[in-house]
Scaffold this active site. Structure first.
Site, mmCIF file in Angstrom:
data_model
loop_
_atom_site.group_PDB
_atom_site.id
_atom_site.type_symbol
_atom_site.label_atom_id
_atom_site.label_comp_id
_atom_site.label_asym_id
_atom_site.label_seq_id
_atom_site.Cartn_x
_atom_site.Cartn_y
_atom_site.Cartn_z
ATOM 1 N N HIS A 126 -13.757 23.361 33.326
ATOM 2 C CA HIS A 126 -13.590 24.150 34.552
ATOM 3 C C HIS A 126 -13.591 25.646 34.247
ATOM 4 O O HIS A 126 -13.112 26.087 33.204
ATOM 5 C CB HIS A 126 -12.333 23.732 35.314
ATOM 6 C CG HIS A 126 -11.025 24.075 34.660
ATOM 7 N ND1 HIS A 126 -10.394 25.285 34.842
ATOM 8 C CD2 HIS A 126 -10.211 23.357 33.837
ATOM 9 C CE1 HIS A 126 -9.252 25.307 34.181
ATOM 10 N NE2 HIS A 126 -9.117 24.147 33.548
ATOM 11 N N ASP A 141 -7.100 28.826 29.171
ATOM 12 C CA ASP A 141 -7.291 27.630 29.986
ATOM 13 C C ASP A 141 -8.099 28.040 31.215
ATOM 14 O O ASP A 141 -7.566 28.641 32.139
ATOM 15 C CB ASP A 141 -5.929 27.058 30.384
ATOM 16 C CG ASP A 141 -6.014 25.814 31.231
ATOM 17 O OD1 ASP A 141 -7.126 25.291 31.428
ATOM 18 O OD2 ASP A 141 -4.959 25.369 31.722
ATOM 19 N N GLU A 169 -10.239 23.628 39.552
ATOM 20 C CA GLU A 169 -9.392 22.668 38.848
ATOM 21 C C GLU A 169 -7.931 23.080 38.963
ATOM 22 O O GLU A 169 -7.052 22.243 39.185
ATOM 23 C CB GLU A 169 -9.816 22.569 37.377
ATOM 24 C CG GLU A 169 -9.190 21.407 36.617
ATOM 25 C CD GLU A 169 -7.895 21.740 35.903
ATOM 26 O OE1 GLU A 169 -7.309 20.841 35.291
ATOM 27 O OE2 GLU A 169 -7.445 22.915 35.965
ATOM 28 N N GLU A 170 -7.666 24.381 38.803
ATOM 29 C CA GLU A 170 -6.287 24.861 38.863
ATOM 30 C C GLU A 170 -5.717 24.792 40.279
ATOM 31 O O GLU A 170 -4.515 24.957 40.475
ATOM 32 C CB GLU A 170 -6.194 26.301 38.329
ATOM 33 C CG GLU A 170 -6.641 26.481 36.890
ATOM 34 C CD GLU A 170 -5.741 25.798 35.872
ATOM 35 O OE1 GLU A 170 -4.763 25.134 36.286
ATOM 36 O OE2 GLU A 170 -6.011 25.917 34.665
ATOM 37 N N HIS A 211 -0.964 28.944 30.695
ATOM 38 C CA HIS A 211 -0.798 29.467 32.066
ATOM 39 C C HIS A 211 0.049 30.733 32.089
ATOM 40 O O HIS A 211 0.853 30.954 33.000
ATOM 41 C CB HIS A 211 -0.176 28.410 32.988
ATOM 42 C CG HIS A 211 -1.133 27.347 33.404
ATOM 43 N ND1 HIS A 211 -0.933 26.539 34.495
ATOM 44 C CD2 HIS A 211 -2.324 26.943 32.879
ATOM 45 C CE1 HIS A 211 -1.952 25.691 34.629
ATOM 46 N NE2 HIS A 211 -2.805 25.931 33.636
#
Length: 349
Positions: free
Chosen positions: A68, A181, A213-214, A324
């Protein structure tokens, strides 16, 4: 593959802003790197990029390899009369990381404005117990004096807000940055595209650079319905808890121990035959690997394996500390292991 090439791709990718639904700039960079290969490229209605490398055997169903493009961040929720901005999460961010951060606010003209998330000074709080302030009690200060100034700058409700670009090389091949990420996964897929351009596999390989995705694994379903794969590999970043104060059984992955194969997470359970296949591929190709124990996180695999007719899905992830956050850390040697595994998977699936 030289790890310096992977490092250069990662450095470029983490510098590009792209929270869920704002992935266009990331996608444009990826297209600029991949458009001269033999692959066919398609952008779907949600903005995902689908890259297809035809295989030799047309009787085989395609295999999907996904990463992603989006990162965690914020959007503007409210602008007060004095020019302060209120923001809301886009993605899961620990509230403790936000106070005293510098953020980048993106206008609709493409201009970027630096803002700070201020806190009351300790002099004012003397004698009061320190607490983690909720997001609605924090404001982003870009230096504007009024809401009219904010409006003239091209900032509105819904404008993208990201952590500042901050790629830093630490000791022993460690890299610190925001957006590891999953720009680490995107770097792996870009490197894999170069390999597939020169080496045709038996099975058609579809690389998907997915969106949102997040935001709750929102974007991958549209890709599955298009590709209809039998097999899928999700290339991701995952939590590394190998830090002081964490007991051994809670260290779900460790940096420096290679690619992490997920057994289970919060969004799904990987078929044991898939995990065994991954282990066999890694061992046959002398790729360092570890198994991620079932505790934290979730990936597009959670949607993939229940989509279409059911897709045989596995996860190959790079362990990342402080995930994150604006100071995530990975080991470039682990990322190289992820690349080597993705390449071997494409050649053997």
């Amino acid at each position: 593959m030289d790890k310096n090439i992977l490092k250069e791709l990662l450095r470029d990718l983490v510098a590009i802003p792209g929270i869920p639904s704002y992935e266009k700039d990331v996608r444009d960079y990826i297209i600029s790197k991949i458009k001269k290969t033999r692959a066919s490229l398609e952008i779907n209605n949600l903005g995902a990029l689908i890259v297809t490398f035809d295989g030799k055997d047309k009787t085989k169903t395609p295999a999907l390899i996904d990463a992603h493009m989006d990162e965690v961040g914020y959007i503007v929720q409210y602008i007060d009369k004095s020019g302060y901005l209120k923001v809301v999460n886009y993605g899961n961010i620990d509230q403790r990381v936000l106070p005293s951060q510098r953020l980048e606010v993106h206008s609709n003209t493409g201009k970027k404005y630096t803002g700070v998330v201020g806190m009351l000074p300790p002099h004012v709080l003397a004698g009061k117990e320190a607490t983690v302030l909720p997001l609605d009690q924090l404001s982003v200060d870009c230096g504007f004096n009024s809401d009219e100034e904010v409006k003239k700058a091209g900032i509105r409700v819904g404008s993208q807000v990201t952590f500042l670009s901050n790629y830093t090389e630490l000791e022993n091949d460690k890299i610190c940055s925001k957006a590891l990420d999953n720009r680490g996964g995107c770097a792996v897929l870009l490197a894999l595209a170069e390999h597939l351009n020169k080496n045709q596999t038996a099975r058609t390989i579809v690389l998907s650079f997915s969106v949102q995705e997040e935001g709750g694994l929102k974007g991958i379903a549209s890709i599955v319905q298009k590709v209809k794969p039998e097999y899928a590999l999700v290339v991701e970043s995952t939590t590394a808890c190998d830090t002081p104060g964490i007991s051994d059984e809670k260290k779900v992955t460790k940096m420096g121990a290679g690619v992490a194969f997920t057994v289970a997470d919060n969004t799904g359970y990987i078929l044991p035959e898939t995990v065994n296949m991954f282990i066999n591929i890694a061992e046959e190709n002398k790729i360092k690997y570890q198994l991620k124990t079932p505790r934290y996180g979730g990936t597009n695999a959670g949607q993939l394996y229940i989509s279409y007719e059911g897709v045989k899905t596995g996860i190959a992830a790079v362990p990342s500390r402080y995930i994150h956050s604006p100071v995530s850390v990975l080991d470039i040697n682990d990322l190289m292991c992820v690349y080597e595994f993705a390449k071997s998977y494409a050649e053997n699936i």
